[in-house]
Write a protein that holds these residues in place. Structure first.
Motif, PDB file in Angstrom:
ATOM      1  N   PHE A 124       0.781  -1.161  -0.036  1.00  0.00           N
ATOM      2  CA  PHE A 124       0.015  -0.090  -0.098  1.00  0.00           C
ATOM      3  C   PHE A 124       0.789   1.458  -0.030  1.00  0.00           C
ATOM      4  CE2 PHE A 124      -3.181  -3.058   1.821  1.00  0.00           C
ATOM      5  CZ  PHE A 124      -4.035  -2.811   0.875  1.00  0.00           C
ATOM      6  N   GLN A 129      -4.535   5.071   3.864  1.00  0.00           N
ATOM      7  CA  GLN A 129      -5.612   5.002   4.703  1.00  0.00           C
ATOM      8  C   GLN A 129      -6.331   6.306   4.889  1.00  0.00           C
ATOM      9  OE1 GLN A 129      -3.200   3.515   8.094  1.00  0.00           O
ATOM     10  NE2 GLN A 129      -4.580   1.647   8.316  1.00  0.00           N
ATOM     11  N   TYR A 223      -9.189   2.060   9.767  1.00  0.00           N
ATOM     12  CA  TYR A 223      -9.739   1.181   8.678  1.00  0.00           C
ATOM     13  C   TYR A 223      -8.394   0.695   7.675  1.00  0.00           C
ATOM     14  CZ  TYR A 223     -14.493   3.299   9.114  1.00  0.00           C
ATOM     15  OH  TYR A 223     -15.756   3.405   9.480  1.00  0.00           O
ATOM     16  N   ARG A 224      -8.675  -0.625   7.223  1.00  0.00           N
ATOM     17  CA  ARG A 224      -7.579  -1.117   6.347  1.00  0.00           C
ATOM     18  C   ARG A 224      -8.291  -2.135   5.266  1.00  0.00           C
ATOM     19  NH1 ARG A 224      -5.865  -6.355   7.228  1.00  0.00           N
ATOM     20  NH2 ARG A 224      -6.606  -7.216   9.194  1.00  0.00           N
ATOM     21  N   LYS A 226      -8.474  -5.466   3.006  1.00  0.00           N
ATOM     22  CA  LYS A 226      -8.172  -6.926   2.718  1.00  0.00           C
ATOM     23  C   LYS A 226      -8.684  -7.412   1.406  1.00  0.00           C
ATOM     24  CE  LYS A 226     -10.305 -10.102   5.160  1.00  0.00           C
ATOM     25  NZ  LYS A 226     -10.968 -10.800   6.283  1.00  0.00           N
TER      26      LYS A 226
END
Length: 245
Positions: A124, A129, A223-224, A226
């Motif tokens: 990332f 984020q 928050y992330r 997946k």
């Protein structure tokens, strides 16, 4: 007592025939449970008059237990509240999720899908984020992502394994992909890079974390994302190797 049980059983079957939501059926069961509770109270009174103290203690404990659960159910199903003295929360806290038969067919299918998936590492960007939070807030305001009311129930604001609605995986070369997200498909931004030599078969991009409430206290977790892709089947790999031999 037999007549009372027959009446309760008949009402139970009648409620089972009605196609009503679990919330209202549980309200009906809560009100229905008052009948045997009052009957137990009548037995307690009779035992007290007859000075049968051993059975009096036993039936009194049964009566107190029934009243306790009626009160809990009344607050939960009628007022949408959990009392601090609710011992059922201990079972929810310490027993595994499989111990409770609360999964519907949709969640079972979802679980089966995830068994066939694996998380793909994403490199990332440093500020991804910040972009993610801004996009999620806009999607929540646009009611494109559903949330739960944290004032009434515990858990994460966004339910687990919620699919991020607008994402795209752009292939750069044979083993490099760009992961892009946006508030819609017209405004996509690159937030990370995926490097994988095998063919990439995406299943979905899922939201993890965010605000959550536990034991009445609200917490914030960043928050992330997946990213899941379908696993390579071992049998297919084995057959390929055999064919090469």
């Amino acid at each position: 007592m037999t007549i009372l049980l027959d009446v309760i059983n008949g009402l139970n079957k009648f409620l089972g025939f009605l196609d009503i939501s679990p919330k209202y059926s549980n309200r009906a069961y809560t009100l229905l449970s008052i009948i045997p509770t009052v009957y137990i109270l009548r037995i307690v009174y009779g035992l007290w008059l007859n000075q049968n103290y051993i059975q009096l203690v036993i039936y009194s404990l049964v009566f107190i237990g029934l009243v306790y659960f009626i009160v809990l159910n009344f607050f939960y199903y009628f007022l949408d509240k959990n009392l601090k003295g609710d011992i059922t929360q201990l079972f929810v806290k310490y027993l595994p999720d499989d111990a409770f038969n609360i999964q519907n067919e949709e969640s079972k299918k979802q679980k089966k899908v995830f068994e066939q998936a694996e998380e793909v590492p994403v490199d990332f960007n440093e500020d991804y984020q910040l972009i993610l939070v801004e996009n999620i807030q806009a999607l929540i305001e646009g009611k494109e992502i559903t949330t739960r009311d944290l004032t009434k129930q515990e858990g994460f604001l966004i339910e687990e394994n919620t699919l991020y609605p607008y994402y795209y995986v752009k292939q750069i070369d044979a083993g490099t992909y760009q992961l892009q997200i946006g508030k819609n498909y017209r405004e996509l931004e690159t937030i990370g890079t995926i490097r994988q030599s095998e063919p990439l078969r995406p299943i979905g991009l899922f939201i993890v974390g965010g605000d959550f409430v536990k034991d009445g206290v609200r917490y914030h977790e960043p928050y992330r994302l997946k990213f899941l892709a379908k696993k390579e089947e071992a049998t297919a790999v084995t057959r390929t190797r055999r064919s090469k031999k």
